[in-house]
Enzyme design. Structure first.
Site, short mmCIF file in Angstrom:
data_model
loop_
_atom_site.label_atom_id
_atom_site.label_comp_id
_atom_site.label_asym_id
_atom_site.label_seq_id
_atom_site.Cartn_x
_atom_site.Cartn_y
_atom_site.Cartn_z
N LEU A 40 0.83 -1.21 0.00
CA LEU A 40 0.00 0.00 0.00
C LEU A 40 0.86 1.26 0.00
CD1 LEU A 40 -2.87 -1.09 2.44
CD2 LEU A 40 -2.81 -1.24 -0.06
N GLU A 89 7.17 -1.23 -8.62
CA GLU A 89 7.12 0.19 -8.97
C GLU A 89 7.08 0.20 -10.48
OE1 GLU A 89 7.04 2.90 -7.08
OE2 GLU A 89 7.10 1.78 -5.20
N THR A 131 6.99 -6.98 -18.54
CA THR A 131 6.55 -5.86 -19.40
C THR A 131 7.25 -5.85 -20.75
OG1 THR A 131 6.72 -3.45 -19.60
CG2 THR A 131 8.24 -4.48 -18.07
N ASP A 132 6.59 -5.26 -21.72
CA ASP A 132 7.21 -5.08 -23.05
C ASP A 132 8.40 -4.14 -23.00
OD1 ASP A 132 5.83 -2.65 -22.66
OD2 ASP A 132 4.71 -2.75 -24.53
N GLU A 133 8.52 -3.35 -21.91
CA GLU A 133 9.61 -2.38 -21.86
C GLU A 133 10.97 -3.04 -21.81
OE1 GLU A 133 9.40 1.16 -19.87
OE2 GLU A 133 7.24 1.36 -20.00
N TYR A 155 13.37 1.90 -14.71
CA TYR A 155 12.25 0.98 -14.48
C TYR A 155 12.42 -0.29 -15.32
CZ TYR A 155 7.80 -1.23 -15.57
OH TYR A 155 6.83 -2.17 -15.80
N ALA A 157 15.05 -1.46 -16.73
CA ALA A 157 16.24 -2.21 -16.33
C ALA A 157 15.94 -3.07 -15.10
CB ALA A 157 17.39 -1.25 -16.05
N LYS A 159 13.04 -4.34 -14.24
CA LYS A 159 12.19 -5.47 -14.63
C LYS A 159 13.00 -6.51 -15.41
CE LYS A 159 8.17 -5.84 -14.10
NZ LYS A 159 7.40 -6.47 -12.99
N PRO A 210 -0.70 17.04 -20.86
CA PRO A 210 0.71 17.27 -21.20
C PRO A 210 1.28 16.13 -22.05
CG PRO A 210 0.51 16.49 -18.93
CD PRO A 210 -0.89 16.57 -19.47
N TYR A 212 4.08 14.41 -24.29
CA TYR A 212 5.55 14.49 -24.35
C TYR A 212 6.05 14.57 -25.79
CZ TYR A 212 5.66 12.69 -19.50
OH TYR A 212 5.50 12.49 -18.15
N ARG A 279 10.20 13.16 -22.14
CA ARG A 279 10.79 12.29 -21.12
C ARG A 279 12.20 11.89 -21.59
NH1 ARG A 279 7.40 6.82 -20.56
NH2 ARG A 279 6.27 7.94 -18.96
O1 TDX Z 1 1.96 12.82 -19.14
C1 TDX Z 1 2.29 12.00 -19.99
N1 TDX Z 1 2.44 12.40 -21.28
C2 TDX Z 1 2.82 11.57 -22.29
O2 TDX Z 1 2.94 12.00 -23.45
C3 TDX Z 1 2.53 10.61 -19.69
C4 TDX Z 1 2.38 10.09 -18.28
C5 TDX Z 1 2.91 9.78 -20.71
N2 TDX Z 1 3.07 10.24 -21.96
C6 TDX Z 1 3.51 9.31 -23.04
C7 TDX Z 1 4.76 8.52 -22.71
C8 TDX Z 1 4.53 7.23 -23.44
O3 TDX Z 1 4.95 7.36 -24.80
O4 TDX Z 1 2.49 8.33 -23.17
C9 TDX Z 1 3.03 7.03 -23.38
C10 TDX Z 1 2.58 6.12 -22.28
O5 TDX Z 1 3.22 6.53 -21.10
P1 TDX Z 1 2.99 5.80 -19.70
O6 TDX Z 1 1.54 5.71 -19.44
O7 TDX Z 1 3.87 6.46 -18.68
O8 TDX Z 1 3.47 4.33 -20.02
P2 TDX Z 1 4.87 3.75 -20.63
O9 TDX Z 1 6.01 4.64 -20.31
O10 TDX Z 1 4.61 3.42 -22.07
O11 TDX Z 1 5.02 2.42 -19.77
C11 TDX Z 1 3.87 1.62 -19.54
O12 TDX Z 1 3.89 0.41 -20.24
C12 TDX Z 1 4.72 -0.60 -19.80
C13 TDX Z 1 3.68 1.37 -18.04
O13 TDX Z 1 3.81 2.57 -17.34
C14 TDX Z 1 4.67 0.38 -17.54
O14 TDX Z 1 4.44 0.11 -16.19
C15 TDX Z 1 4.53 -0.87 -18.32
O15 TDX Z 1 5.45 -1.81 -17.88
#
Ligand code: TDX
Length: 356
Positions: A40, A89, A131-133, A155, A157, A159, A210, A212, A279
């Site tokens: 939690l 996480e 995860t696919d990451e 993250y 790395a 996993k 927002p 990215y 990012r």
């Molecule tokens: O504010 C934002 N703006 C934005 O453009 C956020 C939070 C994300 N994004 C973009 C980044 C990514 O290209 O959106 C896409 C998705 O972002 P996330 O939701 O942070 O996911 P991602 O980084 O793709 O990772 C996710 O998929 C694999 C999960 O967070 C992981 O936990 C999972 O393992």
């Protein structure tokens, strides 16, 4: 099955547990006992599971999976035979700000759990939810399970390292472990730091979205209930020990296209979109080949448009849930992550003229 589910009060864990125990749930008949563990921390929420407390199949323990002896005690006391490890996480941006909790839970926690399972014995399946990451950014084609890991973020790395230990414990100590690697999930109970719940809740409130970089990064989306159904499928797949299974609906979309759908579903105008500083290390594209899993009979059931529309409706109907989650420490996180970026943001992608 007598199950240990870790990270049970997080997004995917909650959906998995609810599929197991809800009346008529897909897995209800297979579950004799379900012990849910969650520390939690910020993204875990006991309220997600509170209504299940009366169920005699169910027990909840607030524990850190890195407490190896506590995990061993629970496995022995409850005679658990199946472990599903969701505890992690999971937010890339947070791992860039501070990798320590990622190393603790994702790597040391998984290792503690593996070691407890090995010591106790009697575990028939250890499912590591990955995860696919781990494959990193994919320029062309779709990653199969044979592809090498090339993690980009702290993250990813963490996993990847955990996956390596899972395979090592399967090979060296015969822990009957399986790894699933899933693409981006969306659906009910997702913490509003990830793209879809953040943008849906912001849009519902008329707040900026927002985006990215140039908004053209591509993600491969799956509804959380399809992911959970895949996990139940893999838990019962004969001879899967030591294997890796990609889980994906093979439905890839640029972030701007997902954002436009959210705007349409919430009835908000395009000028809510703000292009913000990217990012660091942002993976351009994720795309998984789920052929191995499909060959065993699993199929996703939700199309993205319908799944997203249902998800928007869920957030609309559960405002108290996400307003609670978005208070307190979340506000501080949001300010730190987005405050300066939103002040410097533009309504048009970088390198193009503003729209108005
Ligand atoms: O504010 C934002 N703006 C934005 O453009 C956020 C939070 C994300 N994004 C973009 C980044 C990514 O290209 O959106 C896409 C998705 O972002 P996330 O939701 O942070 O996911 P991602 O980084 O793709 O990772 C996710 O998929 C694999 C999960 O967070 C992981 O936990 C999972 O393992």
């Amino acid at each position: 099955m007598r199950l240990l589910v870790t990270g049970a009060a997080g997004f995917i864990g909650t959906n998995f547990v609810r599929q197991a125990l809800e009346a008529g749930g897909t897995a209800a008949s297979r579950v004799e006992r379900l012990v849910a563990v969650d520390l939690l921390t910020y993204a875990g929420n006991f309220a997600n599971l509170a209504d299940l407390s009366a169920d005699t199949h169910f027990r909840f323990e607030r524990l850190d999976i890195a407490q190896r002896d506590a995990m061993e005690g629970l496995l022995r006391e409850e005679r658990l035979d199946t472990i599903v490890n969701f505890a992690a996480e999971s937010h890339v941006d947070r791992s860039i700000a501070d990798q320590a909790p990622f190393l603790h839970t994702n790597l040391h926690g998984t290792l503690a759990l593996l070691d407890a399972a090995r010591t106790v014995g009697g575990v028939r399946r250890f499912l590591q939810v990955s995860t696919d990451e781990v494959y990193g950014s994919i320029a062309e084609g779709r990653a199969t399970e044979e592809w090498a890991a090339r993690p980009s973020s702290p993250y990813a790395a963490s996993k990847t390292a955990a996956d390596a230990f899972v395979l090592a414990y399967a090979t060296t100590f015969d822990v009957p472990a399986v790894i699933t690697r899933c693409s981006n999930n969306y659906g009910p109970y997702q913490f509003p730091e990830k793209l879809i719940p953040l943008f849906v809740t912001n849009a519902l409130d008329g707040h900026p979205l927002p985006l990215y970089g140039d908004g053209q990064n591509v993600r491969d989306w799956i509804h959380v209930s399809d992911h959970c159904a895949a996990l139940w499928h893999v838990l019962e797949l004969p001879g899967a020990e030591g294997g890796i299974f990609n889980v994906s609906a093979e439905d890839e979309r640029p972030n701007r296209a997902v954002t436009d759908l959210i705007l349409r579903l919430t009835g908000r105008p395009p000028d809510l979109v703000r292009y913000v500083t990217d990012r660091p290390g942002h993976d351009r594209r994720y795309a998984l080949d789920a052929g191995r899993l499909r060959a065993t009979g699993w199929r996703p059931r939700h199309g993205f448009e319908d799944g997203l529309a249902a998800t928007v409706e869920w957030y609309r109907a559960h405002r108290p849930w996400w307003e609670g989650v978005k208070s307190g420490a979340y506000r501080e996180y949001y300010r730190e992550t987005y405050g300066a970026r939103l002040r410097d943001a533009s309504g048009a992608p970088p390198g193009t003229a503003p729209r108005s």
